[in-house]
Design a protein around this motif. Structure first.
Motif, PDB file in Angstrom:
ATOM      1  N   THR A 138       2.032   1.387   4.418  1.00 20.47           N
ATOM      2  CA  THR A 138       0.898   0.845   5.187  1.00 20.47           C
ATOM      3  C   THR A 138      -0.359   0.790   4.334  1.00 20.47           C
ATOM      4  OG1 THR A 138       1.848   1.746   7.219  1.00 20.47           O
ATOM      5  CG2 THR A 138      -0.480   1.157   7.272  1.00 20.47           C
ATOM      6  N   PHE A 139      -0.595   1.838   3.532  1.00 17.41           N
ATOM      7  CA  PHE A 139      -1.763   1.848   2.647  1.00 17.41           C
ATOM      8  C   PHE A 139      -1.711   0.681   1.667  1.00 17.41           C
ATOM      9  CE2 PHE A 139      -3.520   3.018  -1.505  1.00 17.41           C
ATOM     10  CZ  PHE A 139      -4.850   3.195  -1.163  1.00 17.41           C
ATOM     11  N   SER A 140      -0.555   0.445   1.088  1.00 16.46           N
ATOM     12  CA  SER A 140      -0.420  -0.624   0.099  1.00 16.46           C
ATOM     13  C   SER A 140      -0.704  -1.988   0.731  1.00 16.46           C
ATOM     14  CB  SER A 140       0.996  -0.592  -0.495  1.00 16.46           C
ATOM     15  OG  SER A 140       1.144  -1.642  -1.446  1.00 16.46           O
ATOM     16  N   LYS A 141      -0.146  -2.207   1.926  1.00 15.10           N
ATOM     17  CA  LYS A 141      -0.382  -3.498   2.595  1.00 15.10           C
ATOM     18  C   LYS A 141      -1.853  -3.671   2.988  1.00 15.10           C
ATOM     19  CE  LYS A 141       4.281  -3.969   4.549  1.00 15.10           C
ATOM     20  NZ  LYS A 141       5.073  -4.049   5.804  1.00 15.10           N
ATOM     21  N   ARG A 142      -2.421  -2.663   3.619  1.00 19.19           N
ATOM     22  CA  ARG A 142      -3.812  -2.768   4.074  1.00 19.19           C
ATOM     23  C   ARG A 142      -4.772  -2.869   2.891  1.00 19.19           C
ATOM     24  NH1 ARG A 142      -4.609  -1.675   9.671  1.00 19.19           N
ATOM     25  NH2 ARG A 142      -2.587  -2.114  10.650  1.00 19.19           N
ATOM     26  N   ARG A 143      -4.447  -2.175   1.784  1.00 21.52           N
ATOM     27  CA  ARG A 143      -5.320  -2.238   0.599  1.00 21.52           C
ATOM     28  C   ARG A 143      -5.373  -3.656   0.059  1.00 21.52           C
ATOM     29  NH1 ARG A 143      -3.691  -2.367  -4.387  1.00 21.52           N
ATOM     30  NH2 ARG A 143      -1.634  -1.538  -3.837  1.00 21.52           N
ATOM     31  N   LYS A 144      -4.212  -4.291  -0.057  1.00 23.20           N
ATOM     32  CA  LYS A 144      -4.180  -5.661  -0.560  1.00 23.20           C
ATOM     33  C   LYS A 144      -4.960  -6.615   0.366  1.00 23.20           C
ATOM     34  CE  LYS A 144       0.265  -5.188  -2.935  1.00 23.20           C
ATOM     35  NZ  LYS A 144       1.692  -5.631  -2.976  1.00 23.20           N
ATOM     36  N   GLY A 145      -4.780  -6.444   1.665  1.00 21.39           N
ATOM     37  CA  GLY A 145      -5.512  -7.291   2.613  1.00 21.39           C
ATOM     38  C   GLY A 145      -7.011  -7.091   2.534  1.00 21.39           C
ATOM     39  N   LEU A 146      -7.427  -5.815   2.374  1.00 23.57           N
ATOM     40  CA  LEU A 146      -8.849  -5.505   2.289  1.00 23.57           C
ATOM     41  C   LEU A 146      -9.460  -6.075   1.018  1.00 23.57           C
ATOM     42  CD1 LEU A 146     -11.237  -4.062   3.595  1.00 23.57           C
ATOM     43  CD2 LEU A 146     -10.527  -1.971   2.430  1.00 23.57           C
ATOM     44  N   ALA A 180       5.213  10.187   5.355  1.00 25.31           N
ATOM     45  CA  ALA A 180       4.564   9.902   4.068  1.00 25.31           C
ATOM     46  C   ALA A 180       4.961   8.544   3.521  1.00 25.31           C
ATOM     47  CB  ALA A 180       4.913  11.001   3.061  1.00 25.31           C
ATOM     48  N   THR A 181       6.238   8.183   3.632  1.00 23.62           N
ATOM     49  CA  THR A 181       6.686   6.890   3.100  1.00 23.62           C
ATOM     50  C   THR A 181       6.048   5.735   3.871  1.00 23.62           C
ATOM     51  OG1 THR A 181       8.812   7.900   2.497  1.00 23.62           O
ATOM     52  CG2 THR A 181       8.722   5.495   2.571  1.00 23.62           C
ATOM     53  N   THR A 182       6.076   5.848   5.192  1.00 30.10           N
ATOM     54  CA  THR A 182       5.453   4.800   6.020  1.00 30.10           C
ATOM     55  C   THR A 182       3.955   4.715   5.758  1.00 30.10           C
ATOM     56  OG1 THR A 182       7.115   5.239   7.724  1.00 30.10           O
ATOM     57  CG2 THR A 182       5.177   3.975   8.376  1.00 30.10           C
ATOM     58  N   ARG A 183       3.359   5.881   5.564  1.00 31.07           N
ATOM     59  CA  ARG A 183       1.920   5.914   5.299  1.00 31.07           C
ATOM     60  C   ARG A 183       1.609   5.219   3.986  1.00 31.07           C
ATOM     61  NH1 ARG A 183       1.158  10.987   6.158  1.00 31.07           N
ATOM     62  NH2 ARG A 183       1.192  11.707   4.003  1.00 31.07           N
ATOM     63  N   GLN A 184       2.405   5.418   2.954  1.00 33.35           N
ATOM     64  CA  GLN A 184       2.184   4.795   1.646  1.00 33.35           C
ATOM     65  C   GLN A 184       2.378   3.276   1.715  1.00 33.35           C
ATOM     66  OE1 GLN A 184       0.981   6.207  -1.091  1.00 33.35           O
ATOM     67  NE2 GLN A 184       1.041   4.202  -2.138  1.00 33.35           N
ATOM     68  N   PHE A 234      -9.883   5.066  -2.781  1.00 40.01           N
ATOM     69  CA  PHE A 234      -9.067   6.137  -3.371  1.00 40.01           C
ATOM     70  C   PHE A 234      -7.848   6.326  -2.480  1.00 40.01           C
ATOM     71  CE2 PHE A 234     -13.178   7.171  -5.288  1.00 40.01           C
ATOM     72  CZ  PHE A 234     -12.801   7.427  -6.600  1.00 40.01           C
ATOM     73  N   SER A 235      -6.679   6.264  -3.097  1.00 39.58           N
ATOM     74  CA  SER A 235      -5.438   6.451  -2.355  1.00 39.58           C
ATOM     75  C   SER A 235      -5.284   7.919  -1.979  1.00 39.58           C
ATOM     76  CB  SER A 235      -4.252   5.997  -3.219  1.00 39.58           C
ATOM     77  OG  SER A 235      -4.083   6.884  -4.320  1.00 39.58           O
ATOM     78  N   PRO A 236      -4.356   8.232  -1.071  1.00 39.21           N
ATOM     79  CA  PRO A 236      -4.135   9.640  -0.722  1.00 39.21           C
ATOM     80  C   PRO A 236      -3.799  10.504  -1.929  1.00 39.21           C
ATOM     81  CG  PRO A 236      -3.056   8.205   0.846  1.00 39.21           C
ATOM     82  CD  PRO A 236      -3.563   7.327  -0.230  1.00 39.21           C
ATOM     83  N   SER A 237      -3.218   9.887  -2.942  1.00 38.42           N
ATOM     84  CA  SER A 237      -2.879  10.658  -4.143  1.00 38.42           C
ATOM     85  C   SER A 237      -4.034  10.727  -5.138  1.00 38.42           C
ATOM     86  CB  SER A 237      -1.653  10.025  -4.822  1.00 38.42           C
ATOM     87  OG  SER A 237      -1.938   8.672  -5.207  1.00 38.42           O
ATOM     88  N   GLY A 238      -5.160  10.059  -4.818  1.00 40.14           N
ATOM     89  CA  GLY A 238      -6.328  10.125  -5.681  1.00 40.14           C
ATOM     90  C   GLY A 238      -6.455   8.975  -6.650  1.00 40.14           C
ATOM     91  N   LYS A 239      -5.597   7.953  -6.541  1.00 41.91           N
ATOM     92  CA  LYS A 239      -5.656   6.814  -7.439  1.00 41.91           C
ATOM     93  C   LYS A 239      -6.789   5.878  -7.008  1.00 41.91           C
ATOM     94  CE  LYS A 239      -2.757   3.254  -9.536  1.00 41.91           C
ATOM     95  NZ  LYS A 239      -1.398   2.617  -9.575  1.00 41.91           N
ATOM     96  N   LEU A 240      -7.532   5.346  -7.994  1.00 46.22           N
ATOM     97  CA  LEU A 240      -8.702   4.510  -7.717  1.00 46.22           C
ATOM     98  C   LEU A 240      -8.313   3.041  -7.719  1.00 46.22           C
ATOM     99  CD1 LEU A 240     -11.772   3.975  -7.443  1.00 46.22           C
ATOM    100  CD2 LEU A 240     -11.907   4.066  -9.951  1.00 46.22           C
TER     101      LEU A 240
END
Length: 204
Positions: free
Chosen positions: A20-28, A14-18, A48-54
């Motif tokens: 990775t999501f943060s890095k890829r989101r910023k790049g996208l 979960a930590t690694t996934r979060q 939408f993040s895995p936790s549902g944040k927009l």
């Protein structure tokens, strides 16, 4: 040191996934912004993040872009509709070509003298004009071929006359050589005649 190729599958930690999501989101989001600025494109990005944040980005208005997208989807023909349109267009083309073929066949029959019983005076006159035009074209072509053949025969005649003159000249030269040779041969025979001189009475 080169970074290894990331395997595309769900990250279990979960930590690694979060992270990775943060890095890829910023790049996208950065790529979406660059695309809208560099290419003057209308871009709307919703995440939408895995936790549902927009998270979202829009070059103008996300709502207007979504509405535009929905209208475009409604007006866009489906693959089935496109196939039907192509089939309809093909059938129309086939019908047009079939009518052209039928017209050509009918015209050909009339030009050959068949199927004239049901023709009106205007149609007969039209057929007559077509035949006259065809005959005129045929005569013009025949005259052209005759002229070309005549010119060809004239050229062949010139070549034959030239060859004939050359052969005549060679024949005359040969005759002259033979005549001179015969004269020299006669002189040689005269020189070779034996002469006997007798002194006294001839033998009886």
């Amino acid at each position: 040191m080169a970074r290894g190729k990331t395997q595309i599958k769900r990250i279990e930690d979960a930590t690694t996934r979060q992270v990775t999501f943060s890095k890829r989101r910023k790049g996208l989001l950065k790529k979406a912004f660059e695309l809208s600025v560099l290419c003057d494109a209308e871009v709307a990005l919703i995440i939408f993040s895995p936790s549902g944040k927009l998270y979202e980005f829009s070059s103008s208005s996300a709502t207007s872009t979504i509405e535009r997208y929905q209208k475009s989807i409604k007006n866009r023909p489906t693959s089935k509709q496109m196939d039907l349109e192509r089939l309809q267009h093909f059938e129309e083309e086939v019908a047009i070509q079939r009518k052209k073929i039928e017209l050509l066949e009918e015209t050909t029959r009339k030009l050959l003298g068949d199927g004239l019983d049901s023709s009106s005076i205007d149609e007969l006159q039209q057929v007559e004009r077509q035949l006259e035009r065809s005959l005129s074209i045929i005569r013009s072509r025949k005259i052209l071929l005759f002229c070309e053949r005549i010119n060809q025969l004239k050229e062949e005649g010139k070549i034959l006359r030239k060859k004939n003159a050359e052969l005549r000249e060679k024949y005359e030269e040969r005759q002259l050589e033979l005549s001179i040779g015969q004269q020299f041969s006669s002189l040689e025979q005269v020189k070779e005649v034996e002469t006997q001189l007798f002194i006294g009475l001839p033998n009886r």
